[in-house]
Design a protein around this motif. Structure first.
Motif, PDB file in Angstrom:
ATOM      1  N   ARG A 106       0.852  -1.193   0.000  1.00  0.00           N
ATOM      2  CA  ARG A 106       0.000   0.000   0.000  1.00  0.00           C
ATOM      3  C   ARG A 106       0.896   1.255   0.000  1.00  0.00           C
ATOM      4  O   ARG A 106       0.677   2.186  -0.764  1.00  0.00           O
ATOM      5  CB  ARG A 106      -0.919  -0.001   1.214  1.00  0.00           C
ATOM      6  CG  ARG A 106      -1.856   1.200   1.297  1.00  0.00           C
ATOM      7  CD  ARG A 106      -2.723   1.131   2.546  1.00  0.00           C
ATOM      8  NE  ARG A 106      -3.460  -0.105   2.639  1.00  0.00           N
ATOM      9  CZ  ARG A 106      -4.572  -0.393   1.980  1.00  0.00           C
ATOM     10  NH1 ARG A 106      -5.077   0.510   1.151  1.00  0.00           N
ATOM     11  NH2 ARG A 106      -5.172  -1.548   2.135  1.00  0.00           N
ATOM     12  N   THR A 160      -1.370  -1.218  -8.378  1.00  0.00           N
ATOM     13  CA  THR A 160      -2.497  -0.306  -8.226  1.00  0.00           C
ATOM     14  C   THR A 160      -3.812  -1.041  -8.463  1.00  0.00           C
ATOM     15  O   THR A 160      -4.784  -0.838  -7.727  1.00  0.00           O
ATOM     16  CB  THR A 160      -2.360   0.886  -9.198  1.00  0.00           C
ATOM     17  OG1 THR A 160      -1.107   1.526  -8.952  1.00  0.00           O
ATOM     18  CG2 THR A 160      -3.481   1.874  -9.032  1.00  0.00           C
ATOM     19  N   ALA A 161      -3.849  -1.895  -9.473  1.00  0.00           N
ATOM     20  CA  ALA A 161      -5.055  -2.693  -9.736  1.00  0.00           C
ATOM     21  C   ALA A 161      -5.330  -3.639  -8.563  1.00  0.00           C
ATOM     22  O   ALA A 161      -6.477  -3.780  -8.113  1.00  0.00           O
ATOM     23  CB  ALA A 161      -4.909  -3.474 -11.034  1.00  0.00           C
ATOM     24  N   TRP A 162      -4.257  -4.292  -8.073  1.00  0.00           N
ATOM     25  CA  TRP A 162      -4.416  -5.176  -6.912  1.00  0.00           C
ATOM     26  C   TRP A 162      -5.019  -4.406  -5.741  1.00  0.00           C
ATOM     27  O   TRP A 162      -5.968  -4.868  -5.101  1.00  0.00           O
ATOM     28  CB  TRP A 162      -3.057  -5.767  -6.520  1.00  0.00           C
ATOM     29  CG  TRP A 162      -3.011  -6.271  -5.122  1.00  0.00           C
ATOM     30  CD1 TRP A 162      -3.479  -7.468  -4.667  1.00  0.00           C
ATOM     31  CD2 TRP A 162      -2.510  -5.571  -3.974  1.00  0.00           C
ATOM     32  NE1 TRP A 162      -3.293  -7.565  -3.300  1.00  0.00           N
ATOM     33  CE2 TRP A 162      -2.701  -6.405  -2.856  1.00  0.00           C
ATOM     34  CE3 TRP A 162      -1.926  -4.324  -3.785  1.00  0.00           C
ATOM     35  CZ2 TRP A 162      -2.322  -6.026  -1.570  1.00  0.00           C
ATOM     36  CZ3 TRP A 162      -1.545  -3.943  -2.507  1.00  0.00           C
ATOM     37  CH2 TRP A 162      -1.748  -4.807  -1.423  1.00  0.00           C
ATOM     38  N   LEU A 163      -4.474  -3.213  -5.450  1.00  0.00           N
ATOM     39  CA  LEU A 163      -4.942  -2.429  -4.310  1.00  0.00           C
ATOM     40  C   LEU A 163      -6.388  -1.975  -4.504  1.00  0.00           C
ATOM     41  O   LEU A 163      -7.182  -2.000  -3.560  1.00  0.00           O
ATOM     42  CB  LEU A 163      -4.025  -1.215  -4.094  1.00  0.00           C
ATOM     43  CG  LEU A 163      -4.321  -0.375  -2.861  1.00  0.00           C
ATOM     44  CD1 LEU A 163      -4.242  -1.206  -1.580  1.00  0.00           C
ATOM     45  CD2 LEU A 163      -3.355   0.805  -2.792  1.00  0.00           C
ATOM     46  N   THR A 164      -6.740  -1.584  -5.722  1.00  0.00           N
ATOM     47  CA  THR A 164      -8.115  -1.178  -6.004  1.00  0.00           C
ATOM     48  C   THR A 164      -9.080  -2.337  -5.771  1.00  0.00           C
ATOM     49  O   THR A 164     -10.118  -2.168  -5.121  1.00  0.00           O
ATOM     50  CB  THR A 164      -8.241  -0.667  -7.455  1.00  0.00           C
ATOM     51  OG1 THR A 164      -7.395   0.471  -7.604  1.00  0.00           O
ATOM     52  CG2 THR A 164      -9.668  -0.300  -7.800  1.00  0.00           C
ATOM     53  N   MET A 165      -8.745  -3.514  -6.270  1.00  0.00           N
ATOM     54  CA  MET A 165      -9.635  -4.670  -6.073  1.00  0.00           C
ATOM     55  C   MET A 165      -9.701  -5.064  -4.602  1.00  0.00           C
ATOM     56  O   MET A 165     -10.740  -5.487  -4.109  1.00  0.00           O
ATOM     57  CB  MET A 165      -9.191  -5.839  -6.954  1.00  0.00           C
ATOM     58  CG  MET A 165      -9.492  -5.604  -8.426  1.00  0.00           C
ATOM     59  SD  MET A 165      -9.213  -7.062  -9.459  1.00  0.00           S
ATOM     60  CE  MET A 165      -7.561  -6.732 -10.054  1.00  0.00           C
ATOM     61  N   ARG A 166      -8.597  -4.900  -3.900  1.00  0.00           N
ATOM     62  CA  ARG A 166      -8.565  -5.225  -2.465  1.00  0.00           C
ATOM     63  C   ARG A 166      -9.434  -4.244  -1.667  1.00  0.00           C
ATOM     64  O   ARG A 166     -10.264  -4.644  -0.852  1.00  0.00           O
ATOM     65  CB  ARG A 166      -7.118  -5.179  -1.974  1.00  0.00           C
ATOM     66  CG  ARG A 166      -6.947  -5.478  -0.498  1.00  0.00           C
ATOM     67  CD  ARG A 166      -5.469  -5.334  -0.108  1.00  0.00           C
ATOM     68  NE  ARG A 166      -5.258  -5.480   1.303  1.00  0.00           N
ATOM     69  CZ  ARG A 166      -5.056  -6.637   1.927  1.00  0.00           C
ATOM     70  NH1 ARG A 166      -5.025  -7.762   1.248  1.00  0.00           N
ATOM     71  NH2 ARG A 166      -4.878  -6.673   3.228  1.00  0.00           N
ATOM     72  N   ASP A 167      -9.227  -2.939  -1.909  1.00  0.00           N
ATOM     73  CA  ASP A 167      -9.918  -1.922  -1.120  1.00  0.00           C
ATOM     74  C   ASP A 167     -11.373  -1.719  -1.523  1.00  0.00           C
ATOM     75  O   ASP A 167     -12.233  -1.537  -0.664  1.00  0.00           O
ATOM     76  CB  ASP A 167      -9.181  -0.582  -1.219  1.00  0.00           C
ATOM     77  CG  ASP A 167      -7.882  -0.555  -0.430  1.00  0.00           C
ATOM     78  OD1 ASP A 167      -7.614  -1.533   0.311  1.00  0.00           O
ATOM     79  OD2 ASP A 167      -7.135   0.432  -0.553  1.00  0.00           O
ATOM     80  N   TYR A 168     -11.664  -1.716  -2.822  1.00  0.00           N
ATOM     81  CA  TYR A 168     -13.004  -1.371  -3.273  1.00  0.00           C
ATOM     82  C   TYR A 168     -13.907  -2.593  -3.477  1.00  0.00           C
ATOM     83  O   TYR A 168     -15.130  -2.453  -3.473  1.00  0.00           O
ATOM     84  CB  TYR A 168     -12.943  -0.556  -4.570  1.00  0.00           C
ATOM     85  CG  TYR A 168     -12.360   0.808  -4.348  1.00  0.00           C
ATOM     86  CD1 TYR A 168     -13.153   1.874  -3.953  1.00  0.00           C
ATOM     87  CD2 TYR A 168     -11.002   1.031  -4.506  1.00  0.00           C
ATOM     88  CE1 TYR A 168     -12.612   3.121  -3.725  1.00  0.00           C
ATOM     89  CE2 TYR A 168     -10.450   2.285  -4.286  1.00  0.00           C
ATOM     90  CZ  TYR A 168     -11.260   3.331  -3.902  1.00  0.00           C
ATOM     91  OH  TYR A 168     -10.715   4.555  -3.677  1.00  0.00           O
ATOM     92  N   TRP A 169     -13.322  -3.766  -3.648  1.00  0.00           N
ATOM     93  CA  TRP A 169     -14.113  -4.966  -3.881  1.00  0.00           C
ATOM     94  C   TRP A 169     -13.885  -6.032  -2.823  1.00  0.00           C
ATOM     95  O   TRP A 169     -14.475  -7.097  -2.886  1.00  0.00           O
ATOM     96  CB  TRP A 169     -13.824  -5.525  -5.278  1.00  0.00           C
ATOM     97  CG  TRP A 169     -14.383  -4.639  -6.335  1.00  0.00           C
ATOM     98  CD1 TRP A 169     -13.748  -3.627  -6.997  1.00  0.00           C
ATOM     99  CD2 TRP A 169     -15.721  -4.645  -6.820  1.00  0.00           C
ATOM    100  NE1 TRP A 169     -14.598  -3.012  -7.873  1.00  0.00           N
ATOM    101  CE2 TRP A 169     -15.823  -3.632  -7.787  1.00  0.00           C
ATOM    102  CE3 TRP A 169     -16.854  -5.422  -6.541  1.00  0.00           C
ATOM    103  CZ2 TRP A 169     -17.001  -3.353  -8.473  1.00  0.00           C
ATOM    104  CZ3 TRP A 169     -18.028  -5.150  -7.223  1.00  0.00           C
ATOM    105  CH2 TRP A 169     -18.092  -4.126  -8.172  1.00  0.00           C
ATOM    106  N   SER A 176      -8.235 -11.489  -7.084  1.00  0.00           N
ATOM    107  CA  SER A 176      -7.908 -10.401  -8.003  1.00  0.00           C
ATOM    108  C   SER A 176      -6.902 -10.851  -9.051  1.00  0.00           C
ATOM    109  O   SER A 176      -6.951 -10.405 -10.202  1.00  0.00           O
ATOM    110  CB  SER A 176      -7.404  -9.171  -7.244  1.00  0.00           C
ATOM    111  OG  SER A 176      -6.258  -9.464  -6.477  1.00  0.00           O
TER     112      SER A 176
END
Length: 196
Positions: A106, A160-169, A176
């Motif tokens: 992160r 960034t994609a990993w973090l987005t899927m982790r945080d938002y989904w 992911s």
């Protein structure tokens, strides 16, 4: 002969000390962000004097670059994927590994230093992706299509994609990673079919 052995021994000691320092950086980054990291914290965590840290890494940029290289090696990401198979495998392997060091990742994604470390090797990353895309789509593919596929793939397989899927989904790295793999495959399929 004795001098050569002695030098090799010194080099091994130097490498071992550098490993201790870089391990301490990783442990510090579990509690502080990259922007807040200090040589004092690293020295304390490593059980070494601050001067020793500076002898191995003369400034914070060198320290973070050394940690980033060691971190990437630990995650098995020394080389950028440059074939379709490697592009498809990357998120499946990398995203679960990111979960294991979620707070460090992160910080790497969101901090200015993390962004700088990532951008420092971006030309290599882009060249690797471009090789994979050109090999898959062939020499007659338009530059616009190649650029579209390259940029899309880089985004989808990024931390960034990993973090987005982790945080938002609320997705795990396994989930992911599989989603990213399917998205990359869909992009190549659409590019080959002329529907992209």
């Amino acid at each position: 002969m004795e001098e050569v052995l002695s030098k090799t021994h010194r080099e091994r000691q130097r490498d071992a000390t550098a490993e201790i320092i870089l391990d301490a950086v990783g442990r510090c980054l579990e509690d502080v962000e990259l922007t807040e990291l200090t040589f004092t914290q690293v020295a304390r965590m490593a059980g070494l004097g601050e001067r020793t840290i500076y002898r191995h890494f003369p400034n914070k940029d060198a320290l973070l670059e050394g940690w980033w290289r060691a971190h990437k090696a630990r995650l098995g990401q020394e080389a950028f994927p440059d074939t379709l198979a490697a592009l498809l495998d990357f998120p499946v392997k990398a995203f679960p590994a990111f979960d294991e060091e979620a707070e460090i990742m992160r910080g790497a994604v969101l901090s200015p230093q993390g962004r700088a470390m990532t951008l420092a090797r971006n030309d290599e990353r882009q060249a690797a992706i471009r090789r994979a895309v050109r090999a898959e789509l062939g020499p007659d593919a338009s530059e616009d299509l190649v650029l579209t596929v390259c940029a899309s793939v880089q985004l989808i397989q990024s931390a960034t994609a990993w973090l987005t899927m982790r945080d938002y989904w609320d997705l795990s790295g396994d989930q992911s990673g599989q989603i990213a793999r399917r998205a990359i495959q869909a992009i190549f399929t659409a590019a080959r079919n002329g529907t992209l």
